[in-house]
Design an enzyme around this catalytic site. Structure first.
Site, PDB file in Angstrom:
ATOM      1  N   LYS A 107      -1.043  85.631 -18.518  1.00 40.44           N
ATOM      2  CA  LYS A 107      -2.248  86.401 -18.227  1.00 40.44           C
ATOM      3  C   LYS A 107      -2.193  86.865 -16.786  1.00 40.44           C
ATOM      4  O   LYS A 107      -1.566  86.211 -15.947  1.00 40.44           O
ATOM      5  CB  LYS A 107      -3.509  85.549 -18.430  1.00 40.44           C
ATOM      6  CG  LYS A 107      -4.765  86.367 -18.684  1.00 40.44           C
ATOM      7  CD  LYS A 107      -4.871  86.819 -20.119  1.00 40.44           C
ATOM      8  CE  LYS A 107      -6.075  87.687 -20.368  1.00 40.44           C
ATOM      9  NZ  LYS A 107      -6.300  87.901 -21.809  1.00 40.44           N
TER      10      LYS A 107
HETATM   11  P1  NAD Z   1     -14.516  95.243 -21.432  1.00 37.58           P
HETATM   12  O1  NAD Z   1     -14.454  95.266 -19.950  1.00 37.58           O
HETATM   13  O2  NAD Z   1     -14.067  96.439 -22.192  1.00 37.58           O
HETATM   14  O3  NAD Z   1     -15.999  94.909 -21.935  1.00 37.58           O
HETATM   15  C1  NAD Z   1     -16.756  93.837 -21.495  1.00 37.58           C
HETATM   16  C2  NAD Z   1     -18.213  94.245 -21.686  1.00 37.58           C
HETATM   17  O4  NAD Z   1     -19.045  93.131 -21.424  1.00 37.58           O
HETATM   18  C3  NAD Z   1     -18.629  95.368 -20.734  1.00 37.58           C
HETATM   19  O5  NAD Z   1     -19.353  96.342 -21.449  1.00 37.58           O
HETATM   20  C4  NAD Z   1     -19.495  94.641 -19.719  1.00 37.58           C
HETATM   21  O6  NAD Z   1     -20.500  95.483 -19.163  1.00 37.58           O
HETATM   22  C5  NAD Z   1     -20.084  93.535 -20.548  1.00 37.58           C
HETATM   23  N1  NAD Z   1     -20.475  92.365 -19.757  1.00 37.58           N
HETATM   24  C6  NAD Z   1     -19.834  91.823 -18.707  1.00 37.58           C
HETATM   25  N2  NAD Z   1     -20.508  90.751 -18.258  1.00 37.58           N
HETATM   26  C7  NAD Z   1     -21.573  90.620 -19.064  1.00 37.58           C
HETATM   27  C8  NAD Z   1     -22.645  89.694 -19.125  1.00 37.58           C
HETATM   28  N3  NAD Z   1     -22.733  88.701 -18.261  1.00 37.58           N
HETATM   29  N4  NAD Z   1     -23.565  89.853 -20.095  1.00 37.58           N
HETATM   30  C9  NAD Z   1     -23.476  90.853 -20.977  1.00 37.58           C
HETATM   31  N5  NAD Z   1     -22.496  91.757 -20.966  1.00 37.58           N
HETATM   32  C10 NAD Z   1     -21.560  91.641 -20.021  1.00 37.58           C
HETATM   33  O7  NAD Z   1     -13.708  93.940 -21.857  1.00 37.58           O
HETATM   34  P2  NAD Z   1     -13.059  93.625 -23.268  1.00 37.58           P
HETATM   35  O8  NAD Z   1     -11.659  94.081 -23.224  1.00 37.58           O
HETATM   36  O9  NAD Z   1     -13.960  94.082 -24.357  1.00 37.58           O
HETATM   37  O10 NAD Z   1     -13.025  92.030 -23.209  1.00 37.58           O
HETATM   38  C11 NAD Z   1     -14.141  91.230 -23.533  1.00 37.58           C
HETATM   39  C12 NAD Z   1     -13.687  89.825 -23.840  1.00 37.58           C
HETATM   40  O11 NAD Z   1     -12.754  89.869 -24.913  1.00 37.58           O
HETATM   41  C13 NAD Z   1     -12.972  89.091 -22.702  1.00 37.58           C
HETATM   42  O12 NAD Z   1     -13.253  87.720 -22.801  1.00 37.58           O
HETATM   43  C14 NAD Z   1     -11.513  89.337 -23.017  1.00 37.58           C
HETATM   44  O13 NAD Z   1     -10.667  88.361 -22.437  1.00 37.58           O
HETATM   45  C15 NAD Z   1     -11.542  89.252 -24.529  1.00 37.58           C
HETATM   46  N6  NAD Z   1     -10.409  89.902 -25.202  1.00 37.58           N
HETATM   47  C16 NAD Z   1     -10.141  91.230 -25.026  1.00 37.58           C
HETATM   48  C17 NAD Z   1      -9.083  91.801 -25.723  1.00 37.58           C
HETATM   49  C18 NAD Z   1      -8.767  93.275 -25.647  1.00 37.58           C
HETATM   50  O14 NAD Z   1      -7.920  93.733 -26.416  1.00 37.58           O
HETATM   51  N7  NAD Z   1      -9.390  94.059 -24.803  1.00 37.58           N
HETATM   52  C19 NAD Z   1      -8.283  91.017 -26.569  1.00 37.58           C
HETATM   53  C20 NAD Z   1      -8.595  89.669 -26.734  1.00 37.58           C
HETATM   54  C21 NAD Z   1      -9.663  89.131 -26.041  1.00 37.58           C
END
Ligand code: NAD
Length: 477
Positions: A107
């Site tokens: 990561k």
């Molecule tokens: P992202 O940045 O696209 O979206 C995150 C969203 O959460 C944003 O809209 C943000 O405004 C919102 N947010 C942030 N803090 C917040 C809070 N305290 N309360 C409410 N909303 C909040 O990120 P993502 O890629 O969607 O990732 C989200 C989660 O999923 C993370 O834990 C990441 O590690 C996990 N994840 C992502 C992927 C991927 O392919 N992008 C894959 C596996 C896991």
């Protein structure tokens, strides 16, 4: 996010690992080898921006190299630190083993608020960070392959791929150094939506087993289920969109940084997303539903399914008792702390764990990596041949019907669907669906098959640790 007295994110992951490892017949030495993070590289680099040199801190952790390349996203957030990156790297190791993608876990993260910089500045920062990692083989198609995570997306992945190719002009596999790229720059159809799509496939598979749904006090399928989603970013947006538009579920609340929108009648996810695009990501002011400034409190709403899809540690010792959802699917990594997990289990909630729930991203990243190494789009060789064979069968049936005066007619819907050969997107979806079903089955066999396993998280760890241990043993360790 964790309340005082709770373990850090990395310690929380370690405690979950140990709870499962204690049920396995592993030597303490091998257990330790699997658990520890192999290495973390910290880099501080300067970029001249706005007339002065700004210094940034970034990390790349390699948790386990029992398989290479190692794989894991790069996160852009101010909260990024070594503990978080190592926790996320460990989860990647366990996730890859669970869904059988042939990678170790890694990561990366950069301490930055991406919204504080314009596109050109972000490109300069990203290229410089990538340069630091590439020259140490911490980005490399054979050794370490990043992907998007919170705060990054296909734009950043395209810059990273381009940076790698500039520094390795003769590497014919350069495009495979990173996944989650735009389709026009070596990406694959269906990658952007993959994690959210995987959450949908995970829930569909869960509801295919009435006994499992029953454990959460639920029945039937996703139709009409009331859902609360936290985080309408890449993962949460697609999960909420697909579940509401394709499965008949009702998203009764979405929670974002500035608060929550609530509508018992069901929210229109696409329209909210469009609103957020013009409001700097804020929900406040959206014309429908009720806005509540205390977003965290909306996690406690009565609903059927809670989907935390924003970040880690949002369900903790301070609010776990008040969470009412009987089914929680961890779309984010680590949204439930170790202590909260215990409370929720005691209350009878079923938790579909992160390492399975959000594995759609790494699964389709695997397909993209294979596509990049094979230098050919999936389906390109077979599609028309497949269509030709289907056409032959349809013509033969129609000829038989006419010759024998049987009066058969194939419905136009059937013909259109049957005659269409699978392109890349259909193949990616099929591969993802198959992966999610197989991983759920593997977890489920342990969940139902062992007296000493009471929840899906321990089951997931058992499957995963067993596979990693086997990989180490076969290497003679
Ligand atoms: P992202 O940045 O696209 O979206 C995150 C969203 O959460 C944003 O809209 C943000 O405004 C919102 N947010 C942030 N803090 C917040 C809070 N305290 N309360 C409410 N909303 C909040 O990120 P993502 O890629 O969607 O990732 C989200 C989660 O999923 C993370 O834990 C990441 O590690 C996990 N994840 C992502 C992927 C991927 O392919 N992008 C894959 C596996 C896991």
């Amino acid at each position: 996010m964790n309340v005082a007295g709770e373990p850090s994110f990395r310690d929380s992951v370690d405690l979950m690992f140990k709870r499962a490892a204690a049920l396995l017949d592993l030597s303490p030495g091998l257990q330790e080898k699997i658990r520890v993070c192999n290495s973390t590289y910290t880099v501080r680099f300067g970029v001249r921006l706005r007339g002065e040199i700004k210094t940034f801190t970034g990390y790349r952790s390699v948790h386990s190299e029992h398989m290479e390349p190692v794989k894991g996203g790069i996160r852009y957030a101010l909260s990024v630190n070594q503990d978080e990156v190592e926790a996320l790297a460990a989860l990647m190791t366990y996730k890859c083993a669970l869904v059988e993608t042939p990678f170790g876990g890694s990561k990366g993260g950069l301490c930055i608020d991406p919204r504080a910089w314009d596109e050109h500045e972000l490109e300069q920062i990203t290229r410089r960070f990538a340069y630091e990692l590439i020259k140490r083989d911490l980005i490399n198609p054979a050794q370490n392959v990043p992907a998007p995570d919170m705060g990054t997306g296909e734009r950043e992945m395209a810059w990273i791929a381009d940076q790698y190719k500039r520094m390795n002009t003769t590497d014919i596999n350069g495009n495979a150094c990173v996944t989650g790229k735009p389709v026009n720059s070596g990406g694959i159809q269906g990658r952007t939506e993959a994690t959210g799509r995987g959450v949908q496939f995970a829930l569909r598979e869960f509801f295919r087993h009435p006994e499992d749904a029953q454990k959460a006090g639920l029945s039937g399928d996703l139709d009409g289920k009331r859902i609360v989603v936290q985080g309408l970013g890449n993962v949460g947006y697609y999960a909420a969109k697909f579940l509401s538009e394709e499965d008949g579920a009702k998203v009764i609340a979405v929670i974002e940084r500035d608060g929550a929108l609530i509508d018992e009648g069901g929210l229109d996810i696409e329209s909210i997303k469009q609103w957020m695009a013009g409001s700097n990501g804020l929900l406040a002011g959206y014309p429908k539903g009720k806005f509540m400034a205390d977003g965290g409190a909306a996690l406690e709403l009565a609903c059927d399914i809670l989907i935390p899809a924003a970040m880690e540690g949002v369900i903790h010792l301070g609010n776990a008792e008040r969470i009412k959802a009987p089914l929680i699917i961890e779309a984010a990594n680590g949204p439930i702390t170790f202590g909260a997990d215990e409370i929720l289990r005691r209350k009878g909630a079923v938790i579909i764990p992160d390492m399975f729930a959000n594995a759609g991203g790494v699964t389709v990243s695997y397909f993209e990596w294979v596509k990049n190494l094979s230098h050919i789009r999936f389906g390109r060789m077979q599609r028309r041949q497949e269509e030709g064979r289907h056409e032959l069968l349809v013509q033969e049936l129609e000829r038989l019907s006419a010759d024998k005066q049987l009066g058969w007619t194939l419905s136009p819907g059937f013909k259109t669907k049957y005659l269409r050969g699978a392109g890349e997107l259909e193949l990616v979806r099929s591969g993802l669906d198959d992966t999610m079903r197989a991983a759920y089955q593997a977890m489920r066999d342990v969940w139902h098959g062992r007296q000493d396993v009471e929840d899906l998280r321990v089951a997931a760890y058992i499957v995963s640790i067993g596979r990693i241990a086997a990989a180490y043993r076969s290497k003679g360790l």
